[in-house]
Design an enzyme around this catalytic site. Structure first.
Site, PDB file in Angstrom:
ATOM      1  CB  ALA A   1      51.068  18.045  -3.747  1.00  0.00           C
TER       2      ALA A   1
ATOM      3  CG  LEU B   1      -1.964  -1.102   1.277  1.00  0.00           C
ATOM      4  CD1 LEU B   1      -2.875  -0.890   2.457  1.00  0.00           C
ATOM      5  CD2 LEU B   1      -2.534  -1.502  -0.076  1.00  0.00           C
ATOM      6  CB  ALA B   2       2.751   3.053  -1.717  1.00  0.00           C
TER       7      ALA B   2
ATOM      8  NE  ARG C   1       0.479  12.899   9.958  1.00  0.00           N
ATOM      9  CZ  ARG C   1       0.600  11.687  10.400  1.00  0.00           C
ATOM     10  NH1 ARG C   1       1.028  11.834  11.932  1.00  0.00           N
ATOM     11  NH2 ARG C   1      -0.280  10.605  10.306  1.00  0.00           N
TER      12      ARG C   1
ATOM     13  NE  ARG D   1      31.778  14.588  -7.917  1.00  0.00           N
ATOM     14  CZ  ARG D   1      31.695  15.627  -8.561  1.00  0.00           C
ATOM     15  NH1 ARG D   1      32.774  16.177  -8.830  1.00  0.00           N
ATOM     16  NH2 ARG D   1      30.676  15.756  -9.732  1.00  0.00           N
TER      17      ARG D   1
ATOM     18  CG  ASN E   1      53.891   9.852  -7.484  1.00  0.00           C
ATOM     19  OD1 ASN E   1      53.128  10.922  -7.215  1.00  0.00           O
ATOM     20  ND2 ASN E   1      54.667   9.344  -6.374  1.00  0.00           N
TER      21      ASN E   1
ATOM     22  CE  LYS F   1      33.410  13.240 -13.157  1.00  0.00           C
ATOM     23  NZ  LYS F   1      32.800  14.215 -14.360  1.00  0.00           N
TER      24      LYS F   1
HETATM   25  C1  UD1 Z   1      -3.628   1.187   9.935  1.00  0.00           C
HETATM   26  C2  UD1 Z   1      -4.332   0.160  10.604  1.00  0.00           C
HETATM   27  C3  UD1 Z   1      -4.042   0.085  12.116  1.00  0.00           C
HETATM   28  C4  UD1 Z   1      -2.668  -0.093  12.531  1.00  0.00           C
HETATM   29  C5  UD1 Z   1      -1.841   1.014  11.800  1.00  0.00           C
HETATM   30  C6  UD1 Z   1      -0.212   0.642  11.685  1.00  0.00           C
HETATM   31  C7  UD1 Z   1      -6.266   0.170   9.371  1.00  0.00           C
HETATM   32  C8  UD1 Z   1      -7.813   0.374   9.343  1.00  0.00           C
HETATM   33  N1  UD1 Z   1      -5.730   0.687  10.608  1.00  0.00           N
HETATM   34  O1  UD1 Z   1      -4.035   2.478  10.583  1.00  0.00           O
HETATM   35  O2  UD1 Z   1      -4.674  -1.097  12.701  1.00  0.00           O
HETATM   36  O3  UD1 Z   1      -2.391  -0.091  13.746  1.00  0.00           O
HETATM   37  O4  UD1 Z   1      -2.156   0.957  10.354  1.00  0.00           O
HETATM   38  O5  UD1 Z   1       0.549   1.796  11.138  1.00  0.00           O
HETATM   39  O6  UD1 Z   1      -5.974  -0.624   8.569  1.00  0.00           O
HETATM   40  N2  UD1 Z   1      -3.518   3.640   2.480  1.00  0.00           N
HETATM   41  C9  UD1 Z   1      -3.962   3.532   1.041  1.00  0.00           C
HETATM   42  N3  UD1 Z   1      -5.136   3.906   0.886  1.00  0.00           N
HETATM   43  C10 UD1 Z   1      -5.950   4.286   1.722  1.00  0.00           C
HETATM   44  C11 UD1 Z   1      -5.586   4.094   3.268  1.00  0.00           C
HETATM   45  C12 UD1 Z   1      -4.220   3.661   3.396  1.00  0.00           C
HETATM   46  O7  UD1 Z   1      -2.935   3.233   0.258  1.00  0.00           O
HETATM   47  O8  UD1 Z   1      -6.914   4.463   1.174  1.00  0.00           O
HETATM   48  C13 UD1 Z   1      -2.359   3.410   3.001  1.00  0.00           C
HETATM   49  C14 UD1 Z   1      -1.399   4.426   3.590  1.00  0.00           C
HETATM   50  O9  UD1 Z   1      -0.464   5.191   2.447  1.00  0.00           O
HETATM   51  C15 UD1 Z   1      -0.381   3.503   4.470  1.00  0.00           C
HETATM   52  C16 UD1 Z   1      -1.370   2.584   4.958  1.00  0.00           C
HETATM   53  O10 UD1 Z   1      -2.101   2.242   3.850  1.00  0.00           O
HETATM   54  O11 UD1 Z   1       0.746   3.275   3.845  1.00  0.00           O
HETATM   55  C17 UD1 Z   1      -1.952   2.692   6.211  1.00  0.00           C
HETATM   56  O12 UD1 Z   1      -2.626   3.785   6.160  1.00  0.00           O
HETATM   57  P1  UD1 Z   1      -3.010   4.797   7.442  1.00  0.00           P
HETATM   58  O13 UD1 Z   1      -4.105   5.717   7.189  1.00  0.00           O
HETATM   59  O14 UD1 Z   1      -1.647   4.994   7.914  1.00  0.00           O
HETATM   60  O15 UD1 Z   1      -3.631   3.672   8.504  1.00  0.00           O
HETATM   61  P2  UD1 Z   1      -3.542   3.850  10.148  1.00  0.00           P
HETATM   62  O16 UD1 Z   1      -4.897   4.888  10.292  1.00  0.00           O
HETATM   63  O17 UD1 Z   1      -2.310   4.368  10.749  1.00  0.00           O
END
Ligand code: UD1
Ligand code: CA
Length: 471
Positions: A383, A26-27, A33, A336, A380, A354
Site C-alpha cells: 500500500a 461529404l465533409a 453551430r 492509463r 507484491n 501508466k
Molecule cells: C441535405 C439534403 C436533404 C436531406 C438532409 C439530411 C440536399 C440538397 N439536401 O440537406 O434532402 O434530408 O441533407 O440531413 O442534399 N456539404 C458539403 N458541401 C456543400 C454542401 C454540403 O460538403 O457544399 C456536406 C455537409 O458538410 C454535410 C452534408 O453535405 O455533411 C449535407 O449538407 P447540409 O447543408 O447539411 O444539407 P441539408 O440542407 O441538411
C-alpha cells in the site's frame, strides 16, 4: 456486390453480384453551430471521430474506393481520413455551393470507375454497414439505377421529402423550402445517403442547376433527372436514429448516447455482465471477453481490451489498456495508456498504472502509482508505494523482479532494478538497485528510549502545575 465476408460467417451465395462500390464522403461543412476550433467531423462519439465512424462502416462494407470531400485547410481531417482508410483520396471543395457541387469534386477521381457509388455524410456517424449494403444492393437491383436511403422522421422539418409514385418507385426529392404543402406533409425523408450507378451519376451531375430556394446545387435533384431520363429510382429505409446528423453539441451528445446504447447492447449480448449498464461508458473499439463483470460507473476509453473472467469494479477509469484473464481491477482504479495488466493479477483501489506491465499474478492492491515499470509475476507491491519515474526532465524505467515484495509506503526512485524475490522494507526510499533475494531498507533507523514516555509526562505535568500556581 463485392462485399466483405459478412459476420454471420455464411458462404457467399449466388445472390451476391460482383458490382464494385465507391464511396464519396461529404465533409466540407464548417460546422459553425458546433462553436468549435476543430472541424465538426473530428468531434468524437464513443471515443472515435465522427469521420472514423463513417469510414469504419464503409471499410466494413468493403468499398473499393473512398473519396472524401473536405473544405480548404482541413489538414487534420485529411490525416484522420487516412488513419481510418489509408487509400482514401481527398478532394477539396473551395466554395460550398451545395451537395451536388460537393459530389462533383470527386469526379476526376471516380470518372472511370464502374460500379455503384454511394454518398455518405461525414457528420452522420451512426450508419451501419448493413444499411449501406442494402441501399447499394437496391441501386444495383433490376429496373433501377439509383436508390435513396429514407426514414420516417419524427419531425420532418428541414429534411428533403421523398416523393413516391403509385408504383412505389421514387419520383423526386423535394427540399423543405421548395416543397408544396402536400409534399411537406410527407414524413418519409431523405437521409442524404444516395447510391447510384457511377456512370449515370457523372452523366446527370452536370444537368443539376441551382434554380431553387437556396440557390444551391442539390444532389437530391438526381432523382428527378434519373426519372426524366427513363430510369428507375427506389427507396430503402432505416431507423431515424441511424441517420441522425450532428450539427451542434446537443446532437453530438445524442449521438454519444446512441453509441453507448449500442455498445452496451453488444457487450451484454456478447456475455458481459453489467448490473447497471446505463452507468458504464464504452468506446467504439472496446473488446470485452465472455464472463467479464463490469460494476457500475466505469469508463472505458479507447483502446481497452479485457480478457475472460475479469472484473472491473466500480468507479474505475481505463484507457488504452490491455487487461488479461481473471484479473480484478478497482474499485476506483485508473489505468492509463500503455498499461498491460497480466492474467490473474490485481489492481486495487486508488491505484494508478501508466505505461507499465503488471505480470501474471502480481498484486498492487492499494493506493499506489506504477508508472514506466514492469512488475514481475507474483510480485507484491504494498500500500502507498510510489514509483518516482519522472525527474523533471526524463521518464525512467523501474523493473521489479518476479516474486519481489515491496513494503508499504516505499518510494522507488527510477531508474531502478529490484531483483527477483527481493524485499524492500516499508517506508524505504530506494535509489539504488537491489540484488535478487536481498532485503533493502532505506529509512531512518529506529531508536528506542526505555521509560522515556512516563518521564516526559511527569516533567510536563510538573511544569504546568507550577504555571497555574503562579496565576
Ligand atoms: C441535405 C439534403 C436533404 C436531406 C438532409 C439530411 C440536399 C440538397 N439536401 O440537406 O434532402 O434530408 O441533407 O440531413 O442534399 N456539404 C458539403 N458541401 C456543400 C454542401 C454540403 O460538403 O457544399 C456536406 C455537409 O458538410 C454535410 C452534408 O453535405 O455533411 C449535407 O449538407 P447540409 O447543408 O447539411 O444539407 P441539408 O440542407 O441538411
Ligand atoms: Ca444537415
Amino acid at each position: 456486390m463485392e462485399f466483405k465476408a459478412d459476420t454471420t460467417g455464411k458462404a457467399p451465395t449466388e445472390t451476391r453480384c460482383m458490382t464494385k462500390l465507391a464511396c464519396i464522403v461529404l465533409a466540407a461543412g464548417m460546422g459553425t453551430r458546433m462553436k468549435s476550433g476543430i472541424p465538426k467531423v473530428l468531434h468524437q462519439a464513443g471515443g472515435l471521430s465522427l469521420l472514423g465512424h463513417v469510414l469504419g462502416a464503409a471499410g466494413e462494407v468493403g468499398v473499393n474506393h473512398v473519396v472524401m470531400v473536405t473544405g480548404p485547410g482541413m489538414e487534420a481531417v485529411r490525416s484522420e481520413a487516412h488513419a481510418h482508410f489509408p487509400q482514401a483520396r481527398i478532394v477539396e471543395q473551395t466554395e460550398r455551393l451545395g451537395t451536388a457541387h460537393a459530389v462533383s469534386m470527386a469526379q476526376p477521381v471516380l470518372q472511370d470507375f464502374t460500379g455503384i457509388t454511394v454518398v455518405l455524410y461525414g457528420d452522420v456517424p451512426l450508419i451501419r454497414p448493413e444499411t449501406i449494403r442494402s441501399v447499394c444492393a437496391a441501386a444495383a437491383g433490376e429496373a433501377v439505377r439509383m436508390a435513396v436511403l429514407g426514414f420516417e422522421a419524427r419531425d420532418p422539418f428541414g429534411y428533403g421529402r421523398l416523393v413516391t409514385g403509385d408504383s412505389g418507385m421514387l419520383e423526386a426529392i423535394r427540399e423543405e423550402l421548395d416543397a408544396s404543402p402536400a409534399e411537406r406533409a410527407l414524413r418519409l425523408c431523405n437521409s442524404g445517403v444516395i447510391a447510384i450507378e457511377n456512370e449515370l451519376l457523372w452523366q446527370l451531375i452536370p444537368e443539376i442547376g441551382n434554380d431553387n430556394a437556396k440557390g444551391e446545387y442539390y444532389l437530391t435533384d438526381l432523382v428527378g433527372l434519373c426519372r426524366q431520363s427513363g430510369h428507375g429510382a427506389t427507396v430503402t429505409t432505416c431507423d431515424e436514429d441511424e441517420v441522425l446528423g450532428v450539427n451542434d453539441r446537443r446532437q453530438l451528445a445524442e449521438v454519444e448516447r446512441l453509441c453507448q446504447v449500442r455498445y452496451r447492447q453488444q457487450a451484454l449480448l456478447a456475455g458481459v455482465t453489467m448490473v447497471a449498464p446505463e452507468t458504464v461508458f464504452l468506446s467504439a473499439d472496446t473488446r470485452i471477453a465472455e464472463d467479464v463483470v463490469i460494476e457500475p460507473h466505469v469508463i472505458l476509453g479507447p483502446g481497452v481490451s479485457i480478457g475472460r473472467g475479469s472484473i472491473v469494479r466500480g468507479f474505475s477509469h481505463i484507457e488504452n489498456t490491455e487487461i488479461g484473464e481473471g484479473v480484478s481491477v478497482g474499485p476506483f482504479a485508473r489505468c492509463r495508456p500503455g498499461a498491460r495488466i497480466g492474467d490473474k493479477s490485481r489492481i486495487g483501489n486508488f491505484v494508478e498504472v501508466k505505461n507499465a506491465t503488471v505480470e501474471e499474478g502480481a498484486k498492487v492492491n492499494h493506493l499506489a502509482y506504477i508508472g514506466d515499470a514492469r512488475i514481475g509475476a507474483a510480485a507484491n507491491v504494498g500500500a502507498g508505494t510510489i514509483i518516482c519515474n519522472y525527474d523533471g526532465f526524463n521518464k525512467n524505467f523501474t523493473d521489479i523482479g518476479n516474486g519481489a515484495f515491496i513494503g508499504s509506503n516505499s518510494a522507488l526512485v527510477a531508474p531502478l532494478k529490484i531483483g527477483e524475490g527481493a524485499y524492500v522494507g516499508s517506508g524505504s526510499v530506494v535509489t539504488r538497485d537491489v540484488k535478487a533475494d536481498a532485503l533493502a531498507v532505506a529509512r531512518g533507523k529506529q531508536v528506542e528510549r526505555e521509560n522515556w514516555a512516563s518521564r516526559y509526562r511527569k516533567a510536563n505535568m510538573a511544569r504546568s502545575t507550577k504555571k497555574s500556581g503562579e496565576k
